[in-house]
Design an enzyme around this catalytic site. Structure first.
Site, PDB file in Angstrom:
ATOM      1  N   ARG A  78      65.177 -50.154  20.519  1.00 44.91           N
ATOM      2  CA  ARG A  78      65.420 -51.581  20.364  1.00 44.91           C
ATOM      3  C   ARG A  78      66.039 -51.816  18.994  1.00 44.91           C
ATOM      4  NH1 ARG A  78      65.393 -51.539  24.874  1.00 44.91           N
ATOM      5  NH2 ARG A  78      64.072 -52.573  26.425  1.00 44.91           N
ATOM      6  N   GLU A 112      72.281 -59.401  20.059  1.00 46.35           N
ATOM      7  CA  GLU A 112      73.188 -58.893  21.089  1.00 46.35           C
ATOM      8  C   GLU A 112      73.733 -60.050  21.920  1.00 46.35           C
ATOM      9  OE1 GLU A 112      71.308 -55.817  23.388  1.00 46.35           O
ATOM     10  OE2 GLU A 112      70.920 -54.570  21.649  1.00 46.35           O
ATOM     11  N   HIS A 139      74.876 -51.542  24.254  1.00 40.61           N
ATOM     12  CA  HIS A 139      73.596 -51.479  24.959  1.00 40.61           C
ATOM     13  C   HIS A 139      73.793 -50.955  26.384  1.00 40.61           C
ATOM     14  CE1 HIS A 139      69.312 -53.368  25.150  1.00 40.61           C
ATOM     15  NE2 HIS A 139      69.379 -52.232  25.833  1.00 40.61           N
TER      16      HIS A 139
END
Length: 320
Positions: A235, A264, A283
């Site tokens: 994370r 993000e 991601h």
């Protein structure tokens, strides 16, 4: 109970094609009462009477409202449940589960694709080709290098397995110590300074909890070898990004591979985009595929209906 009770199921995702595909997968197995929502308004419309939710980026503030009083179980579409844990108002009677044991292959391949490209100097070879320049050189090897895996869950253990195939030295850090025998040296969180100091590569696969927030701060980064590489597939908030930028600008780390970030999508003006020794990806290292997530959910749905323990059960006190 299986085969008789058909619960009301709500599927939520902000992506329209995705949410409809999930709903169709569930309907195709005989569960007819399945609603698909992609907006807050649609959730408010379908939530009354819903017993089971399959969701991602769900508007959790609704789960404590009277309209959600029938909800008994929430299945996240991903491994991360930060949003669900952060919302302390979610009633305790709602069981929370997350996806497990599905991302190890994807994420370990992502990590080693970068490690191999780095150690074999793929950019140099590509540049030589572009310049039509014959450039023989002796590349390095992963053999004998030391990789540290922070987080020894299903993803971390698959990373360890692949590291063994490359004859690497493997160190591990975990909170429980359950998988300590898999690694050459095991460290606990209070030994993190000792854990990082001899690593050639540090890979973060930890969940984000109160105790892991900014676990990799400036001081810990400075405790690493200046020749080391950092890879984050856990994370974004595991890393103090300001500290990382400072340390890398000072030339203390050789490079960083970052797939996750505190914000993000990563803002266009963020300095990471332009740092030559930082690899930025969107991601994507551990994709939640519709078929695999649907199969996981359907197996858990069968367990739910037969009152068996659910896979991926979230411990709210632990944070994952």
């Amino acid at each position: 109970m299986v085969g008789t009770h058909k619960p009301n199921i709500l599927v939520f995702s902000p992506i329209q094609k995705e949410v409809e595909a999930y709903a169709d997968c569930i309907r195709n197995t005989g569960f007819i009462s399945v609603k698909a929502a992609k907006t807050l308004g649609e959730v408010e419309k379908f939530l009354p009477g819903t017993e089971v939710i399959l969701g991602w980026n769900f508007p959790t503030q609704l789960l404590c409202k009277p309209m959600a009083s029938s909800v008994r179980w929430f299945q996240s579409m991903g491994a991360g449940v930060n949003d669900l844990i952060a919302d302390k108002s979610i009633p305790k009677n709602i069981t929370l589960t997350r996806i497990i044991d599905q991302f190890g292959a994807y994420i370990s391949e992502y990590v080693f694709s970068f490690l191999l490209d780095i150690v074999k100097d793929g950019p140099r070879m590509k540049q030589s080709q572009m310049e039509r320049r014959w450039d023989p050189f002796i590349s390095d090897t992963l053999k004998g290098k030391t990789i540290g895996v922070a987080g020894l869950g299903s993803i971390g253990t698959e990373l360890v397995r692949k590291a063994r195939a490359f004859d690497m030295n493997v160190h591990g850090l975990s909170f429980s110590g359950k998988q300590a025998t898999l690694v050459d040296l095991h460290f606990t969180p209070d030994q993190r300074g000792e854990f990082v100091k001899d690593l050639d590569y540090l890979v973060l696969t930890l969940p984000l909890t109160d105790s892991t927030y900014h676990i990799l701060n400036k001081d810990l980064l400075l405790a690493m070898k200046s020749s080391a590489y950092l890879i984050n597939v856990g994370r974004g908030a595991l890393i103090d990004e300001g500290g990382l930028i400072s340390v890398m600008r000072a030339g203390h780390l050789q490079g960083a591979v970052l797939d996750v970030f505190e914000t993000e999508p990563l803002p266009k003006e963020h300095v990471f985009w332009s740092m030559p020794n930082v690899f930025v990806t969107s991601h994507l290292s551990g994709p939640s595929t519709i078929n695999e997530v649907s199969n996981f959910f359907l197996e858990n749905l069968r367990r739910f209906l037969s009152e068996q323990p659910l896979n991926g059960l979230v411990d709210r006190n632990r944070g994952y």
